[in-house]
Design a protein around this motif. Structure first.
Motif, short mmCIF file in Angstrom:
data_model
loop_
_atom_site.label_atom_id
_atom_site.label_comp_id
_atom_site.label_asym_id
_atom_site.label_seq_id
_atom_site.Cartn_x
_atom_site.Cartn_y
_atom_site.Cartn_z
N ILE A 111 -5.63 -6.26 9.36
CA ILE A 111 -6.40 -6.15 8.11
C ILE A 111 -6.62 -4.68 7.76
O ILE A 111 -7.02 -3.88 8.61
N TYR A 112 -6.34 -4.34 6.51
CA TYR A 112 -6.65 -3.01 5.99
C TYR A 112 -7.78 -3.20 4.98
O TYR A 112 -7.61 -3.93 4.01
N TYR A 113 -8.91 -2.57 5.24
CA TYR A 113 -10.10 -2.81 4.42
C TYR A 113 -10.48 -1.57 3.62
O TYR A 113 -10.53 -0.47 4.17
N TYR A 114 -10.71 -1.74 2.33
CA TYR A 114 -11.11 -0.63 1.46
C TYR A 114 -12.37 -1.01 0.69
O TYR A 114 -12.43 -2.09 0.11
N LYS A 115 -13.34 -0.11 0.68
CA LYS A 115 -14.51 -0.35 -0.17
C LYS A 115 -14.09 -0.26 -1.62
O LYS A 115 -14.54 -1.02 -2.46
N GLU A 116 -13.20 0.68 -1.89
CA GLU A 116 -12.68 0.82 -3.25
C GLU A 116 -11.26 1.35 -3.16
O GLU A 116 -10.96 2.20 -2.33
N THR A 117 -10.39 0.82 -4.00
CA THR A 117 -9.02 1.34 -4.03
C THR A 117 -8.44 1.10 -5.41
O THR A 117 -8.98 0.33 -6.20
N GLU A 118 -7.35 1.78 -5.72
CA GLU A 118 -6.72 1.59 -7.04
C GLU A 118 -6.25 0.16 -7.19
O GLU A 118 -6.54 -0.52 -8.15
N SER A 119 -5.46 -0.29 -6.23
CA SER A 119 -4.87 -1.62 -6.30
C SER A 119 -4.40 -2.01 -4.91
O SER A 119 -3.69 -1.24 -4.26
N THR A 120 -4.80 -3.18 -4.46
CA THR A 120 -4.39 -3.59 -3.11
C THR A 120 -2.88 -3.82 -3.04
O THR A 120 -2.27 -3.58 -2.01
N ASN A 121 -2.26 -4.28 -4.15
CA ASN A 121 -0.82 -4.49 -4.13
C ASN A 121 -0.06 -3.18 -3.91
O ASN A 121 0.95 -3.15 -3.21
N LEU A 122 -0.56 -2.11 -4.51
CA LEU A 122 0.09 -0.81 -4.36
C LEU A 122 0.08 -0.37 -2.90
O LEU A 122 1.10 0.05 -2.34
N ILE A 123 -1.06 -0.50 -2.27
CA ILE A 123 -1.18 -0.15 -0.85
C ILE A 123 -0.31 -1.08 -0.01
O ILE A 123 0.40 -0.65 0.89
N ALA A 124 -0.33 -2.36 -0.35
CA ALA A 124 0.43 -3.34 0.43
C ALA A 124 1.93 -3.05 0.36
O ALA A 124 2.64 -3.18 1.36
N LYS A 125 2.41 -2.64 -0.82
CA LYS A 125 3.84 -2.35 -0.94
C LYS A 125 4.23 -1.17 -0.05
O LYS A 125 5.28 -1.19 0.59
N MET A 228 18.87 -11.12 -0.36
CA MET A 228 17.92 -11.25 0.73
C MET A 228 16.61 -10.56 0.35
O MET A 228 16.64 -9.40 -0.05
N VAL A 229 15.51 -11.28 0.48
CA VAL A 229 14.20 -10.67 0.21
C VAL A 229 13.80 -9.81 1.41
O VAL A 229 13.94 -10.24 2.55
N SER A 230 13.36 -8.58 1.15
CA SER A 230 12.92 -7.72 2.26
C SER A 230 11.43 -7.95 2.54
O SER A 230 11.04 -8.11 3.68
N TYR A 231 10.63 -7.90 1.49
CA TYR A 231 9.21 -8.21 1.70
C TYR A 231 8.61 -8.78 0.42
O TYR A 231 9.16 -8.59 -0.67
N VAL A 232 7.51 -9.48 0.58
CA VAL A 232 6.78 -10.04 -0.55
C VAL A 232 5.33 -9.58 -0.43
O VAL A 232 4.77 -9.60 0.67
N VAL A 233 4.76 -9.14 -1.52
CA VAL A 233 3.34 -8.80 -1.55
C VAL A 233 2.68 -9.75 -2.55
O VAL A 233 3.08 -9.80 -3.72
N ILE A 234 1.73 -10.53 -2.06
CA ILE A 234 1.05 -11.49 -2.94
C ILE A 234 -0.37 -10.99 -3.19
O ILE A 234 -1.21 -10.99 -2.29
N GLY A 235 -0.59 -10.54 -4.40
CA GLY A 235 -1.92 -10.07 -4.79
C GLY A 235 -2.76 -11.26 -5.24
O GLY A 235 -2.29 -12.10 -6.00
N ILE A 236 -3.97 -11.36 -4.73
CA ILE A 236 -4.84 -12.49 -5.04
C ILE A 236 -6.21 -11.98 -5.51
O ILE A 236 -6.81 -11.14 -4.86
#
Lengths: 353, 353
Positions: A111-125, A228-236
């Motif tokens: 788990i990567y936890y942020y009190k505030e961030t621009e976008s979790t998908n950006l970090i996840a990618k 071939m998919v390398s990775y998937v980031v699902i923003g929720i």
């Protein structure tokens, strides 16, 4: 650490990965988690000496970690002679809380936890490119650049909702990518039902509705080679304890679990349920059992057999949404009775009522 | 800078973007490029004073930039009273060389150059996420972790070949992604023909062959949402002045332009041709003219109507490769006369001869 303590940790701390860290060297966050677990487990006072002994750290060390937990919002009473007493946990999505009792083997184990961030998908990618473990999640209490599909803004005041991105490395080809959006939708709907009893439905392609209002959204992004998919980031993003009535731009179209239920919902419990459901669905995908995901998804589909309007930039198509295909396309029966396959693309779907 | 000099620069320096930089503030790399252009343009000696005046810098500044160019491998003679004379340019893929005479408006107008890097695709993906301009390229003289499709190693000794990644932001849906691989294949084949006269062919899905041996490979990676591609990174490796005979593991299956032509090829000229052809093809894609790309590609396709073997992990399928579809799949007519659609996936194709 003596053998009996190792055995104790093995029995009392949640998983093998955790155990390995203790055998090697725990970092501060690990110790915070371990201290918190002991406080919860105690069901009453537990002495600093007891904690210190169990974790093989000094009593000053215990005090330091208790202070850290207090800063994170835990209410902990210290009483001379008795020790520490956990009074209440904050409703924050901190890793120690999410992991405590989480019945998964991969999903949400990192788990990567942020009190505030621009976008979790950006970090996840970025994390996906660097090779974080399968099922890692990025959680934020607030996003400064949260976005939905079609680059729409996602409104979410701090510490009220669930904002997270899940990182997956499925062995699938790009045309199968919609199965991962289906997986996430299903997990959210089931998680909501388990935690609140509310009946949620999936609005194609990637929204969750309760009583005809939007409660959650999903933004799936992926990286692939041709075949071939390398990775998937699902923003929720899920509206949990937030009242959309305070935002004029969404008040008529959005709702939240709090609003529908009339009481606050534990974000931690909901998140745990969702992660557990996602793990089950992910197993199906990795077994190549796409049809199971697809048929489960269809059971919760709000659009099936409904009269709808599909709005693109400058056109409006009317028809009946017959069903959704595994590739994510929608079969629309138009007014002449002809079936047209609609790819989600730059369009929005409205119900005709 | 006085007006006449501005006019001179406008006439003598290549493009508007460049002009803007001079009007604002040129950085060291820009001045290196500008000094090099003047040296090339001179066609003989040019005095330091002359260069200094034209670029509005000091004569000591001119000397500093000349020294930098020398370090990059340019042979420049300085003669008291006469000035500087450009004797020879290195065969390096440095930005100043690539841009000099490059007739494109976007493709290759932003260049990231590395003497050595792990993988140009890896850098390109990071740059794409950070929002580099459309058509940016990453060029390396050597890669320490170069990879082809199916994670195969890509052998390339330093400064012999072309190793680059092109970053595109096409407005296409994921099922159209193969058109970008087609675009790159076509540009390489045409670039080779223009620069060397050699006849290259495309071996499905992503290799370039000359005389039945591999000369170049393409690795397309992309990032997308369900219905929209965010960016595409096209990794390109071309055997130019390299002799594959020195590597036992590839000597029987690979060739190079040097080997086929019997003489060295200017990597800069080849790269410029490829970038110019890519720009033309990219225009077609952005106009939605996929069929033009597809039909051009088919003209260079080595597999069409050939007896082939498709090898997967543990199976071998024999048949005749009838044609390749726009989505990148291959129509294989099997021994019973039935057409089977083959997605490239984890397989390799061999010709039956």
């Amino acid at each position: 650490m003596v053998k009996s303590e190792k055995l104790w940790l093995k029995n009392h701390l949640c998983d093998g990965r955790y155990m390995r860290k203790i055998d090697n060297k725990m970092n501060t966050a690990d110790y915070n988690e371990a201290v918190l677990k002991l406080l919860k487990k105690a069901n009453g006072y537990i002495s600093g000496e007891n904690i210190a002994k169990k974790l093989n750290i000094s009593r000053a060390g215990v005090w330091k970690h208790v202070e850290k937990l207090k800063k994170e919002g835990f209410s902990i009473k210290s009483s001379p002679g008795k020790g520490y007493l956990l009074l209440s946990a904050p409703d924050k999505l901190i890793p120690a809380e999410i992991k405590d009792g989480l019945a998964t083997s991969t999903m949400g184990q990192t788990i990567y936890y942020y009190k505030e961030t621009e976008s979790t998908n950006l970090i996840a990618k970025k994390l996906a490119m660097e090779g974080t473990p399968d099922g890692s999640i990025v959680v934020a209490e607030e996003q400064t650049k949260g976005r939905g599909r079609l680059a729409r803004k996602w409104i979410s005041p701090s510490c009220k909702n669930i904002l997270m991105s899940v990182i997956l490395f499925p062995k699938i080809q790009p045309p199968r990518i919609f199965s991962t959006t289906m997986l996430a939708s299903l997990a959210i709907v089931k998680g909501i039902e388990q935690t609140t009893g509310l009946k949620a439905m999936i609005k194609w392609p990637n929204d969750i509705y309760i009583n005809w209002k939007k409660t959650a959204g999903i933004l799936t992004e992926f990286n692939a080679q041709q075949d071939m998919v390398s990775y998937v980031v699902i923003g929720i993003g899920i509206n949990v304890n937030f009242d959309p009535a305070t935002y004029p731009e969404i008040k008529d179209i959005s709702t939240s679990l709090f609003k529908e239920l009339g009481q606050k919902v534990s974000r931690v419990n909901l998140l745990q349920s969702i992660l557990e459901e996602m793990e089950k669905g992910y197993l199906l995908i990795n077994q190549g059992n796409f049809s199971e995901i697809h048929s489960q998804w269809n059971r919760y589909s709000l659009v099936n057999n409904m009269p709808v309007e599909i709005r693109s930039f400058d056109t409006v198509e009317k028809g009946v949404a017959e069903s959704v295909n595994l590739d994510g396309s929608l079969n629309l029966r138009d007014q002449q009775g002809k079936i047209k396959k609609i790819i989600c693309g730059d369009l929005s779907l409205r119900f005709r009522r």
